[in-house]
Design a protein around this motif. Structure first.
Motif, PDB file in Angstrom:
ATOM      1  N   ILE A   1      22.957  50.787  27.552  1.00 27.98           N
ATOM      2  CA  ILE A   1      23.114  52.098  28.196  1.00 27.98           C
ATOM      3  C   ILE A   1      23.681  51.862  29.583  1.00 27.98           C
ATOM      4  O   ILE A   1      22.980  51.432  30.502  1.00 27.98           O
ATOM      5  N   ILE A   2      24.962  52.136  29.740  1.00 33.60           N
ATOM      6  CA  ILE A   2      25.663  51.847  30.995  1.00 33.60           C
ATOM      7  C   ILE A   2      26.003  53.161  31.681  1.00 33.60           C
ATOM      8  O   ILE A   2      26.809  53.952  31.188  1.00 33.60           O
ATOM      9  N   GLY A   3      25.367  53.406  32.829  1.00 31.33           N
ATOM     10  CA  GLY A   3      25.559  54.660  33.545  1.00 31.33           C
ATOM     11  C   GLY A   3      24.582  55.713  33.070  1.00 31.33           C
ATOM     12  O   GLY A   3      23.772  55.491  32.173  1.00 31.33           O
ATOM     13  N   GLY A   4      24.651  56.891  33.677  1.00 26.46           N
ATOM     14  CA  GLY A   4      23.764  57.981  33.269  1.00 26.46           C
ATOM     15  C   GLY A   4      22.464  58.012  34.044  1.00 26.46           C
ATOM     16  O   GLY A   4      22.233  57.208  34.950  1.00 26.46           O
ATOM     17  N   SER A   5      21.598  58.923  33.667  1.00 26.52           N
ATOM     18  CA  SER A   5      20.325  59.116  34.357  1.00 26.52           C
ATOM     19  C   SER A   5      19.352  57.996  34.025  1.00 26.52           C
ATOM     20  O   SER A   5      19.502  57.276  33.027  1.00 26.52           O
ATOM     21  N   ALA A   6      18.336  57.878  34.858  1.00 23.07           N
ATOM     22  CA  ALA A   6      17.320  56.847  34.635  1.00 23.07           C
ATOM     23  C   ALA A   6      16.510  57.129  33.375  1.00 23.07           C
ATOM     24  O   ALA A   6      15.910  56.218  32.802  1.00 23.07           O
ATOM     25  N   GLN A   7      16.493  58.389  32.922  1.00 24.90           N
ATOM     26  CA  GLN A   7      15.711  58.759  31.740  1.00 24.90           C
ATOM     27  C   GLN A   7      16.477  58.518  30.429  1.00 24.90           C
ATOM     28  O   GLN A   7      15.872  58.489  29.359  1.00 24.90           O
ATOM     29  N   LEU A   8      17.795  58.361  30.513  1.00 22.21           N
ATOM     30  CA  LEU A   8      18.597  58.251  29.292  1.00 22.21           C
ATOM     31  C   LEU A   8      18.198  57.069  28.404  1.00 22.21           C
ATOM     32  O   LEU A   8      18.072  57.246  27.185  1.00 22.21           O
ATOM     33  N   PRO A   9      18.005  55.859  28.939  1.00 23.43           N
ATOM     34  CA  PRO A   9      17.621  54.750  28.057  1.00 23.43           C
ATOM     35  C   PRO A   9      16.334  55.031  27.272  1.00 23.43           C
ATOM     36  O   PRO A   9      16.259  54.725  26.074  1.00 23.43           O
ATOM     37  N   LYS A  10      15.357  55.659  27.925  1.00 21.95           N
ATOM     38  CA  LYS A  10      14.112  55.988  27.241  1.00 21.95           C
ATOM     39  C   LYS A  10      14.353  57.020  26.141  1.00 21.95           C
ATOM     40  O   LYS A  10      13.789  56.918  25.036  1.00 21.95           O
ATOM     41  N   ARG A  11      15.208  57.999  26.412  1.00 20.42           N
ATOM     42  CA  ARG A  11      15.507  59.024  25.417  1.00 20.42           C
ATOM     43  C   ARG A  11      16.233  58.425  24.217  1.00 20.42           C
ATOM     44  O   ARG A  11      15.993  58.801  23.067  1.00 20.42           O
ATOM     45  N   VAL A  12      17.145  57.467  24.472  1.00 20.41           N
ATOM     46  CA  VAL A  12      17.859  56.795  23.380  1.00 20.41           C
ATOM     47  C   VAL A  12      16.877  55.995  22.530  1.00 20.41           C
ATOM     48  O   VAL A  12      16.948  56.000  21.292  1.00 20.41           O
ATOM     49  N   ALA A  13      15.938  55.320  23.188  1.00 23.15           N
ATOM     50  CA  ALA A  13      14.945  54.529  22.454  1.00 23.15           C
ATOM     51  C   ALA A  13      14.086  55.427  21.571  1.00 23.15           C
ATOM     52  O   ALA A  13      13.808  55.102  20.408  1.00 23.15           O
TER      53      ALA A  13
END
Length: 302
Positions: free
Chosen positions: A278-290
């Motif tokens: 996950i490159i770029g975006g909000s700090a919450q995005l990686p958690k949402r993708v997971a």
């Protein structure tokens, strides 16, 4: 009564730490033999060899540097051990090491002795592995493998328009393109040379033989506010992973092995685990993708 319970708990903790130290001594003997056989001990400074042989300890970065120079690496990865033990504080409790030491281990620092204790708490064998930088990331001759539609369906709801803005690695354009996106760049368009816009969402499934170039491109585009979700093999033992990904990019490790579609629409199970960078975006995005994909988030150092 409370004092007695506290003493019992402390006794169990000390006992567990003692067992870890004893087991680490056995691991150390085996590791020293492997380091000697691989010719790594001979490359260390005299003082470091003395410290390692007499006290069984050495600064982990120094040892890793010597191993890398000779084409080797240690498994398991300390950062993954910390994650699998539940994070920094749970790992500290299970190993008897301090929180600061666990944090240092996660970043590839601390000492060899601390690393051995961490690996034992993780119930992993410490092994010396040979790096093969020339090994193919994919064993098939065809370098075009389409993302499983089931994975894409999990990602679309996370997007502002439920559609990616750009697919810079598309096998084709138009309705036949496997990724739902407003713009598709094929090999003829060369997505590496194209601008990915500003503030756009991109899905990147690059040719696995050129991963470094595509990761560098995604990192550069992030300066323009571009958010990239990049699919790649979870090759945590490879040079490119350690230099570009580890402790630098949020990673979602996907569960199981993906079934890719080839250029002729055939399906084949990947011979390796896969991950989403996950490159770029909000700090919450990686958690949402997971959460959306059922994977687990490998957090990065602050």
């Amino acid at each position: 009564m409370a004092a007695s319970l506290k003493n019992n708990a402390r006794g169990k903790h000390v006992s567990a730490v003692s067992e870890n130290v004893t087991a680490s001594s056995r691991f150390l003997i085996r590791l020293l033999a492997d380091l000697d056989t691989a010719g790594i001990l001979a490359t260390l400074p005299r003082e470091s060899r003395y410290q390692l042989r007499k006290y069984g300890n050495i600064a982990l970065p120094r040892l890793i540097a010597a191993m890398t120079k000779q084409g080797y690496y240690l498994t398991p990865d300390p950062g993954l051990c910390v994650e699998r033990l539940g994070g920094i504080r749970p790992a500290a409790g299970k190993t008897g090491l301090s929180v600061n030491t666990i944090q240092a281990l996660k970043q590839g620092r601390a000492t060899l002795r601390s690393y051995l204790i961490l690996a034992i708490a993780h119930k992993s064998l410490v092994r010396l592995q040979k790096i093969n930088p020339r090994a193919a990331l994919w064993t098939a001759k065809d370098n075009t493998w389409m993302t499983p539609s089931s994975l894409l369906q999990q990602l679309y709801p996370l997007l502002p328009g439920k559609t990616f803005d750009i697919d810079p690695c598309s096998p084709c354009i138009g309705p036949a393109a496997p990724v739902r996106a407003y713009v598709h760049y094929t090999e003829r368009h060369d997505g590496l040379r194209q601008s990915w816009g500003k503030g756009t969402y991109c899905y990147v499934n690059p040719p696995f033989s050129h991963l470094r170039k595509w990761i560098h491109k995604a990192l550069a585009e992030a300066d323009n506010g571009v958010v990239s979700i990049l699919l790649c093999p979870a090759r945590v033992d490879s040079i490119w992973w350690h230099t570009l990904v580890a402790n630098r990019i949020p990673v979602v490790m996907l569960r199981g092995r993906l079934h890719f579609g080839g250029g002729d629409n055939r399906q084949q199970k990947a011979p390796f685990a896969s991950a989403l960078l996950i490159i770029g975006g909000s700090a919450q995005l990686p958690k949402r993708v997971a959460e959306a994909t059922g994977g687990w988030l490998a957090s990065i150092a602050p």
